[in-house]
Scaffold this active site. Sequence first.
Site, PDB file in Angstrom:
ATOM      1  N   SER A   1      -2.646  -2.144  -7.746  1.00 30.00           N
ATOM      2  CA  SER A   1      -1.313  -2.236  -7.136  1.00 30.00           C
ATOM      3  C   SER A   1      -0.405  -3.059  -8.028  1.00 30.00           C
ATOM      4  O   SER A   1      -0.853  -3.996  -8.694  1.00 30.00           O
ATOM      5  CB  SER A   1      -1.404  -2.922  -5.771  1.00 30.00           C
ATOM      6  OG  SER A   1      -0.109  -3.224  -5.294  1.00 30.00           O
TER       7      SER A   1
ATOM      8  N   TYR B   1      -4.005  -9.719  -0.562  1.00 28.05           N
ATOM      9  CA  TYR B   1      -4.044  -8.339  -1.077  1.00 28.05           C
ATOM     10  C   TYR B   1      -3.882  -8.345  -2.594  1.00 28.05           C
ATOM     11  O   TYR B   1      -4.653  -7.687  -3.312  1.00 28.05           O
ATOM     12  CB  TYR B   1      -2.916  -7.550  -0.408  1.00 28.05           C
ATOM     13  CG  TYR B   1      -2.714  -6.133  -0.891  1.00 28.05           C
ATOM     14  CD1 TYR B   1      -3.559  -5.108  -0.485  1.00 28.05           C
ATOM     15  CD2 TYR B   1      -1.641  -5.815  -1.729  1.00 28.05           C
ATOM     16  CE1 TYR B   1      -3.357  -3.803  -0.914  1.00 28.05           C
ATOM     17  CE2 TYR B   1      -1.428  -4.510  -2.160  1.00 28.05           C
ATOM     18  CZ  TYR B   1      -2.292  -3.512  -1.758  1.00 28.05           C
ATOM     19  OH  TYR B   1      -2.073  -2.218  -2.185  1.00 28.05           O
TER      20      TYR B   1
HETATM   21  P1  NDP Z   1      -3.049   4.982   3.339  1.00 31.10           P
HETATM   22  O1  NDP Z   1      -3.045   3.889   4.354  1.00 31.10           O
HETATM   23  O2  NDP Z   1      -2.057   6.079   3.437  1.00 31.10           O
HETATM   24  O3  NDP Z   1      -4.522   5.636   3.275  1.00 31.10           O
HETATM   25  C1  NDP Z   1      -5.621   4.783   3.184  1.00 31.10           C
HETATM   26  C2  NDP Z   1      -6.848   5.605   2.925  1.00 31.10           C
HETATM   27  O4  NDP Z   1      -7.955   4.716   2.738  1.00 31.10           O
HETATM   28  C3  NDP Z   1      -7.197   6.512   4.069  1.00 31.10           C
HETATM   29  O5  NDP Z   1      -7.751   7.690   3.535  1.00 31.10           O
HETATM   30  C4  NDP Z   1      -8.272   5.716   4.820  1.00 31.10           C
HETATM   31  O6  NDP Z   1      -9.176   6.552   5.540  1.00 31.10           O
HETATM   32  C5  NDP Z   1      -8.961   5.040   3.686  1.00 31.10           C
HETATM   33  N1  NDP Z   1      -9.671   3.815   4.050  1.00 31.10           N
HETATM   34  C6  NDP Z   1      -9.168   2.659   4.521  1.00 31.10           C
HETATM   35  N2  NDP Z   1     -10.162   1.762   4.710  1.00 31.10           N
HETATM   36  C7  NDP Z   1     -11.304   2.381   4.342  1.00 31.10           C
HETATM   37  C8  NDP Z   1     -12.665   1.986   4.321  1.00 31.10           C
HETATM   38  N3  NDP Z   1     -13.081   0.776   4.738  1.00 31.10           N
HETATM   39  N4  NDP Z   1     -13.570   2.879   3.873  1.00 31.10           N
HETATM   40  C9  NDP Z   1     -13.194   4.098   3.464  1.00 31.10           C
HETATM   41  N5  NDP Z   1     -11.933   4.545   3.474  1.00 31.10           N
HETATM   42  C10 NDP Z   1     -10.994   3.680   3.921  1.00 31.10           C
HETATM   43  O7  NDP Z   1      -2.939   4.228   1.934  1.00 31.10           O
HETATM   44  P2  NDP Z   1      -2.274   4.643   0.524  1.00 31.10           P
HETATM   45  O8  NDP Z   1      -2.531   6.055   0.226  1.00 31.10           O
HETATM   46  O9  NDP Z   1      -0.909   4.111   0.489  1.00 31.10           O
HETATM   47  O10 NDP Z   1      -3.139   3.718  -0.440  1.00 31.10           O
HETATM   48  C11 NDP Z   1      -4.148   4.229  -1.293  1.00 31.10           C
HETATM   49  C12 NDP Z   1      -4.442   3.152  -2.329  1.00 31.10           C
HETATM   50  O11 NDP Z   1      -3.236   2.877  -3.062  1.00 31.10           O
HETATM   51  C13 NDP Z   1      -4.900   1.830  -1.729  1.00 31.10           C
HETATM   52  O12 NDP Z   1      -5.904   1.268  -2.543  1.00 31.10           O
HETATM   53  C14 NDP Z   1      -3.651   0.974  -1.797  1.00 31.10           C
HETATM   54  O13 NDP Z   1      -3.931  -0.399  -1.852  1.00 31.10           O
HETATM   55  C15 NDP Z   1      -2.997   1.486  -3.070  1.00 31.10           C
HETATM   56  N6  NDP Z   1      -1.577   1.206  -3.168  1.00 31.10           N
HETATM   57  C16 NDP Z   1      -0.680   1.749  -2.282  1.00 31.10           C
HETATM   58  C17 NDP Z   1       0.668   1.447  -2.400  1.00 31.10           C
HETATM   59  C18 NDP Z   1       1.715   1.974  -1.486  1.00 31.10           C
HETATM   60  O14 NDP Z   1       2.881   1.558  -1.609  1.00 31.10           O
HETATM   61  N7  NDP Z   1       1.397   2.883  -0.574  1.00 31.10           N
HETATM   62  C19 NDP Z   1       1.147   0.550  -3.457  1.00 31.10           C
HETATM   63  C20 NDP Z   1       0.118   0.046  -4.321  1.00 31.10           C
HETATM   64  C21 NDP Z   1      -1.182   0.377  -4.166  1.00 31.10           C
HETATM   65  P3  NDP Z   1      -8.831   7.075   7.053  1.00 31.10           P
HETATM   66  O15 NDP Z   1      -7.703   8.066   6.921  1.00 31.10           O
HETATM   67  O16 NDP Z   1     -10.078   7.740   7.514  1.00 31.10           O
HETATM   68  O17 NDP Z   1      -8.425   5.867   7.843  1.00 31.10           O
END
Ligand code: NDP
Length: 248
Positions: free
Chosen positions: A143, A157
Amino acid sequence: MARVVLVTGGSRGIGAAVCRLAARDGWDVAVAYREREAAAERVAEDVRAYGRRAITIRCDITDPRAVCAAFDRAAEELGYVEALVSNAGVIHKAAPLACIPIEEIRRIIETDLLAHIICNREAVRRMARSRGGRGGVIVNISSMATELKGAGGFVPYAAAKAGIDLLTEGLGKEVASEGIRVNGVRPGLIDTDMQLDTGVPERIQRFGPTVPLGRAGRPEEVAEAVVWLLSDKASYVAATIFNVSGAR
Ligand code: NDP
């Protein structure tokens, strides 16, 4: 046989976009998810619409046995897992560190750092040539919080994500000779469900215009960088981290 990628957190947001674009680029995809089975199944259908094979796997990345089982099932059903996108992540409500409960800090570190180390470990154990693997590629989703340092609400985070950056660079150097390229992507402000979990109302609308490019990013804009890093076009790119942040 197509090449196989395992994407954690493939059910939504950036992970779902990675699954779709990987399929577009010829990968078969193991769509791993935590609990949203129906969403993961829809992503798998999109992968199949590209003519590629897809399976969905329930896998909480904080459970090491579930991570091992996910790799094993993907290999059994799709074939040699050549790529891991370690994407799944969570965020906490924006707050000064002094106000964040310890259980919440533990959840963030377990999910956003420890689980990524475990996923990378399991990938390397299967991909390393010295262990009988055929090499591979790992992309870790970090991130821009690591660059912005998380001050003003997101210190745990950012600290976890900084650990992912070090994992990427350190492991990338450690396993390059094993035929494994490890790289990272740092997304900036991206329009996904995760924004709702920060508890900051209208975060995209408020902060999008402050990004030098003038807007928040779309999941697909991050996924394009990820699938490029997966591809042979990035064959000499290793132990490197890309910012995909609109210059934020
Ligand atoms: P979302 O909240 O849209 O999606 C999160 C995903 O992670 C979902 O598929 C969820 O599964 C899964 N997940 C959460 N916890 C677990 C767990 N314990 N085990 C397995 N799967 C898990 O997040 P984003 O798409 O925005 O984020 C994706 C990545 O990008 C993350 O690492 C985030 O930190 C990073 N990121 C995002 C930013 C943003 O602005 N959006 C900025 C910088 C980094 P389920 O659907 O089943 O709950």
